[in-house]
Design a protein around this motif. Structure first.
Motif, short mmCIF file in Angstrom:
data_model
loop_
_atom_site.label_atom_id
_atom_site.label_comp_id
_atom_site.label_asym_id
_atom_site.label_seq_id
_atom_site.Cartn_x
_atom_site.Cartn_y
_atom_site.Cartn_z
N ILE A 162 0.84 -1.20 0.00
CA ILE A 162 0.00 0.00 0.00
C ILE A 162 0.87 1.25 0.00
CG2 ILE A 162 -1.70 1.29 1.35
CD1 ILE A 162 -2.87 -1.38 2.23
N VAL A 163 1.99 1.21 0.74
CA VAL A 163 2.93 2.33 0.69
C VAL A 163 3.44 2.52 -0.74
CG1 VAL A 163 5.21 3.14 1.44
CG2 VAL A 163 3.61 2.17 3.11
N GLY A 164 3.74 1.40 -1.41
CA GLY A 164 4.17 1.49 -2.81
C GLY A 164 3.10 2.10 -3.69
N ALA A 165 1.85 1.68 -3.48
CA ALA A 165 0.74 2.22 -4.28
C ALA A 165 0.57 3.71 -4.04
CB ALA A 165 -0.55 1.47 -3.94
N ALA A 166 0.70 4.14 -2.78
CA ALA A 166 0.56 5.57 -2.47
C ALA A 166 1.70 6.39 -3.07
CB ALA A 166 0.49 5.77 -0.96
N ALA A 167 2.91 5.82 -3.09
CA ALA A 167 4.03 6.51 -3.73
C ALA A 167 3.80 6.63 -5.24
CB ALA A 167 5.33 5.76 -3.45
N MET A 168 3.21 5.59 -5.83
CA MET A 168 2.88 5.63 -7.25
C MET A 168 1.86 6.73 -7.55
SD MET A 168 2.66 1.50 -7.75
CE MET A 168 1.78 1.58 -9.30
N ALA A 169 0.87 6.87 -6.67
CA ALA A 169 -0.13 7.91 -6.85
C ALA A 169 0.50 9.30 -6.73
CB ALA A 169 -1.25 7.74 -5.83
N ALA A 170 1.45 9.44 -5.78
CA ALA A 170 2.14 10.73 -5.62
C ALA A 170 2.98 11.04 -6.86
CB ALA A 170 3.03 10.69 -4.38
N SER A 171 3.53 10.01 -7.47
CA SER A 171 4.37 10.20 -8.64
C SER A 171 3.55 10.60 -9.87
CB SER A 171 5.15 8.91 -8.94
OG SER A 171 5.85 9.00 -10.15
N GLY A 172 2.42 9.92 -10.09
CA GLY A 172 1.59 10.21 -11.27
C GLY A 172 2.32 9.96 -12.58
N THR A 173 3.15 8.90 -12.60
CA THR A 173 3.95 8.58 -13.78
C THR A 173 3.90 7.08 -14.04
OG1 THR A 173 5.96 8.17 -12.49
CG2 THR A 173 5.57 10.43 -13.21
N THR A 174 4.55 6.68 -15.13
CA THR A 174 4.72 5.25 -15.37
C THR A 174 5.66 4.68 -14.30
OG1 THR A 174 6.52 5.72 -16.91
CG2 THR A 174 4.32 5.39 -17.84
N VAL A 175 5.45 3.40 -13.95
CA VAL A 175 6.16 2.79 -12.83
C VAL A 175 6.65 1.40 -13.22
CG1 VAL A 175 6.01 2.06 -10.41
CG2 VAL A 175 4.66 4.03 -11.21
N LEU A 176 7.88 1.09 -12.84
CA LEU A 176 8.41 -0.27 -12.96
C LEU A 176 8.58 -0.82 -11.55
CD1 LEU A 176 9.59 -2.63 -14.61
CD2 LEU A 176 11.84 -1.50 -14.42
N ILE A 177 7.94 -1.95 -11.27
CA ILE A 177 8.01 -2.59 -9.96
C ILE A 177 8.80 -3.89 -10.11
CG2 ILE A 177 6.69 -3.56 -8.04
CD1 ILE A 177 4.27 -1.90 -9.10
N LEU A 178 9.85 -4.06 -9.30
CA LEU A 178 10.67 -5.26 -9.33
C LEU A 178 10.35 -6.12 -8.11
CD1 LEU A 178 14.08 -3.66 -10.38
CD2 LEU A 178 12.22 -4.46 -11.81
N VAL A 179 10.04 -7.40 -8.35
CA VAL A 179 9.59 -8.29 -7.28
C VAL A 179 10.38 -9.59 -7.31
CG1 VAL A 179 7.27 -7.31 -7.30
CG2 VAL A 179 7.77 -9.32 -8.70
N THR A 180 10.19 -10.41 -6.28
CA THR A 180 11.03 -11.61 -6.11
C THR A 180 10.61 -12.78 -6.98
OG1 THR A 180 9.66 -12.21 -4.21
CG2 THR A 180 11.70 -11.02 -3.76
N ASN A 181 9.33 -12.91 -7.29
CA ASN A 181 8.88 -14.08 -8.06
C ASN A 181 7.52 -13.79 -8.69
OD1 ASN A 181 6.85 -14.64 -5.98
ND2 ASN A 181 8.56 -15.42 -4.76
N THR A 182 7.06 -14.74 -9.50
CA THR A 182 5.81 -14.54 -10.24
C THR A 182 4.60 -14.48 -9.30
OG1 THR A 182 6.76 -15.70 -12.13
CG2 THR A 182 4.39 -15.44 -12.11
N VAL A 183 4.60 -15.30 -8.25
CA VAL A 183 3.50 -15.26 -7.29
C VAL A 183 3.40 -13.86 -6.69
CG1 VAL A 183 2.65 -16.14 -5.08
CG2 VAL A 183 3.57 -17.73 -6.78
N SER A 184 4.54 -13.29 -6.32
CA SER A 184 4.55 -11.93 -5.76
C SER A 184 4.06 -10.92 -6.78
CB SER A 184 5.97 -11.57 -5.31
OG SER A 184 6.04 -10.22 -4.90
N ALA A 185 4.45 -11.08 -8.06
CA ALA A 185 4.01 -10.16 -9.11
C ALA A 185 2.48 -10.15 -9.20
CB ALA A 185 4.62 -10.56 -10.45
N ARG A 186 1.88 -11.31 -9.12
CA ARG A 186 0.42 -11.39 -9.25
C ARG A 186 -0.28 -10.87 -8.00
NH1 ARG A 186 0.76 -17.06 -12.73
NH2 ARG A 186 1.78 -16.02 -14.50
N GLN A 187 0.35 -11.03 -6.84
CA GLN A 187 -0.21 -10.43 -5.63
C GLN A 187 -0.16 -8.91 -5.71
OE1 GLN A 187 0.80 -13.96 -2.32
NE2 GLN A 187 1.81 -11.99 -2.21
N TRP A 188 0.94 -8.37 -6.22
CA TRP A 188 1.04 -6.92 -6.41
C TRP A 188 -0.06 -6.43 -7.35
CZ3 TRP A 188 3.63 -2.37 -5.29
CH2 TRP A 188 4.64 -2.45 -4.33
N LYS A 189 -0.25 -7.15 -8.44
CA LYS A 189 -1.26 -6.73 -9.41
C LYS A 189 -2.65 -6.72 -8.77
CE LYS A 189 -3.14 -7.70 -14.00
NZ LYS A 189 -3.02 -8.52 -15.24
#
Length: 549
Positions: free
Chosen positions: A215-242
């Motif tokens: 959620i902190v990451g999501a709020a930082a993304m909202a503050a940025s208002g730009t395109t974002v690249l998120i780097l995660v540890t594995n595919t399961v984590s990627a889908r949880q982020w999504k």
């Protein structure tokens, strides 16, 4: 250990013994200002490192605050030379500054001609500098920003980066908090974390597992208002982020891409795995161009303490973009925390686990070390084994399997994770407990199915290897039984406890059991593993395996 605070001049490590070792206030006050590592020399001693002091300085604390904490909580009078050394160490941060000059571009400035002369004399630093504008200012090659910061940190003169960032491609992202009755809102500490990060420009936010780092990451993304690249540890984590971003923000399915071994989607918000980005073919990393070939406004590093070496190298080239690191444990067993500091940024926010627990945002936890005895034949095999084999023999003792079965039986109706490192041990446990096993070769679809069945209560016991250490959301897990670990990894100990930290619907306490073979190297490694959690205020009860009912 000497009677009193001690400074080791070789690495300028301060050993502090606090006056009230059981007082959480003391630990909290000191930890607020520095990265503290419990010293092995004494159960109530702490190390305060230069990197920790520079993190404190970057977060806005001055030497006066740190000295005050030491004077209040040290068991013994603090020698005046030690206080001077703290002040001088902290004063080194920011004496060199990276800035943008309207004429010359990127420059390195100092308020002391001699400091600039000293660092410029180093061959590696000199190679990154251009002409001298004046005695206090040198031109920096534009591509050298990250590498220069890393070198200056190693030289003991950490530079404050004030050179600013490119805007990145604009892309509106809004949070959905508070827009309808019953919807979620940012917690106060999450809001502070985002504010501190944004004010600093780039850096690391440290929050306990279950405290809402995504959620902190999501709020930082909202503050940025730009395109974002998120780097995660594995595919399961990627889908949880999504899934979390779809729930917490205005982003739609079509705006979020997955870049993993299975899928290669580049969209305004792209979630990529470290594994695919560090895939090497014919000596090159073909996917690392993803980092450079798009005008990202924000880079988010999930589990930043796990950054692989190629990502460190690429991060040196990405200094013109805002970077947010998220982690529960800013600890690296390879000692590369300095590279996180230099290339991602200093620690911008850190909330102690016990503080978040006291507010009811993470589950209270009871940590229990269960000591088991090796049988006589096991002891003989252990005593005659090579050093490299001893830990495996102690960690995988058959006695632990019996104890794990007893602990599972002692917690009927609870959601239980059985965690370990050695696959043959986990295979046997899965068979004895009649429970599914998730390990490295378990396919992603099968992992997701088993995790979801566990969340829904269709599975009550799940055996997991190291693949479950990170970025895994299992809210109802209330008991963890750790049968073996990765030697003395503090990082792993904290991450495994973190699997239990989501608040429980009924408010119950989580139970974290660590099975330890008595009088072996297993016990020594367990003591090392527990240090980080002890610094967060968690005490381990010790019980004998025979007392389990």
């Amino acid at each position: 250990m000497a009677d009193g605070p001690l400074i080791v001049q070789g690495d300028k490590t301060i050993l502090l013994e606090v006056a009230h070792p059981d007082a959480y206030e003391a630990r909290h006050a000191i930890a607020t200002f520095a990265e503290l590592e419990r010293a092995p020399e004494h159960v109530h001693s702490y190390r305060i490192t230069p990197l920790g002091l520079w993190n404190a300085r970057a977060a806005g604390h001055d030497a006066e605050h740190v000295v005050d904490a030491l004077l209040r909580f040290s068991r013994y009078p603090v020698p005046h030379p030690l206080l001077l050394d703290i002040a001088e160490t902290m004063a080194r941060y920011g004496r060199l500054r990276l800035e943008k000059d309207p004429v010359h571009g990127l420059v390195l400035r100092s308020d002391d001609e001699m400091i600039l002369a000293e660092v410029s004399h180093t061959k590696k630093v000199a190679a990154l500098l251009g002409s001298r504008i004046d005695p206090l200012t040198a031109v920096v090659h534009g591509s050298a920003r990250g590498e220069l910061k890393a070198l200056l940190l190693k030289a003991g003169w950490p530079a404050e980066d004030l050179a600013g960032y490119v805007d990145g491609t604009a892309h509106l992202i809004a949070l959905t908090d508070g827009t309808a009755p019953g919807q979620w809102t940012l917690r106060p500490y999450q809001r502070r974390a985002v504010e501190n990060f944004w004010a600093g420009g780039s850096g690391v936010v440290v929050l306990p597992c279950g405290a809402g780092k995504t959620i902190v990451g999501a709020a930082a993304m909202a503050a940025s208002g730009t395109t974002v690249l998120i780097l995660v540890t594995n595919t399961v984590s990627a889908r949880q982020w999504k899934a979390e971003l779809l729930k917490r923000t205005s982003l739609t399915e079509s705006e979020i891409g997955e870049y993993s071994g299975a899928v290669k989607e580049v969209r305004p918000v792209t979630i990529a795995t470290y594994q695919v980005l560090t895939t090497r073919r014919n000596g090159i990393y073909p996917h690392l161009e993803l980092l450079n070939d798009h005008d990202w406004g924000l880079l988010v590093y999930d589990e930043v303490h796990l950054l692989p070496a190629p990502i460190f190298r690429m991060s040196a080239d990405l200094q013109a973009r805002r970077r947010l690191g998220l982690t529960a444990t800013l600890v690296r067993e390879d000692g590369r925390e300095g590279e996180v500091f230099a290339l991602i940024g200093p620690k911008r926010f850190d909330a102690p686990w016990k503080e978040i627990e006291a507010q009811g945002y993470i589950a209270p936890a009871d940590c229990v070390e269960v000591r088991v005895d090796l049988s006589r034949p096991e002891h003989l095999a252990y005593a005659t084994a090579d050093d490299g084999e001893r830990y495996r023999l102690a960690a995988t003792s058959p006695a632990k399997t019996v104890v794990a079965q007893a602990l599972v039986a002692a917690h009927p109706g609870e959601q239980i994770l059985v965690m370990g490192t050695y696959l043959d041990q986990l295979d046997e446990l899965a068979e004895r407990l009649d429970a599914p096993l998730i390990k490295g070769n378990t396919k992603v679809a099968e992992r997701e199915r088993l995790f979801e069945d566990f969340r829904q209560g269709l599975i009550s016991v799940l055996v997991v290897s190291k693949v479950a250490n990170f970025s895994l959301d299992l809210p109802e897990a209330s008991v963890a039984i750790q049968v073996s670990g990765s030697f003395g990894s503090r990082q792993e100990e904290a991450q495994r406890l973190g699997r239990l930290m989501r608040p429980k619907k009924d408010g119950r306490t989580a139970r974290f059991y660590t099975l330890v073979a008595r009088n072996t190297v297993d016990a020594e490694f367990a003591a090392k593993r527990q240090r980080f959690l002890a610094e967060q205020g968690y005490a381990y009860r010790i019980i004998d395996a025979a007392d389990i009912r």
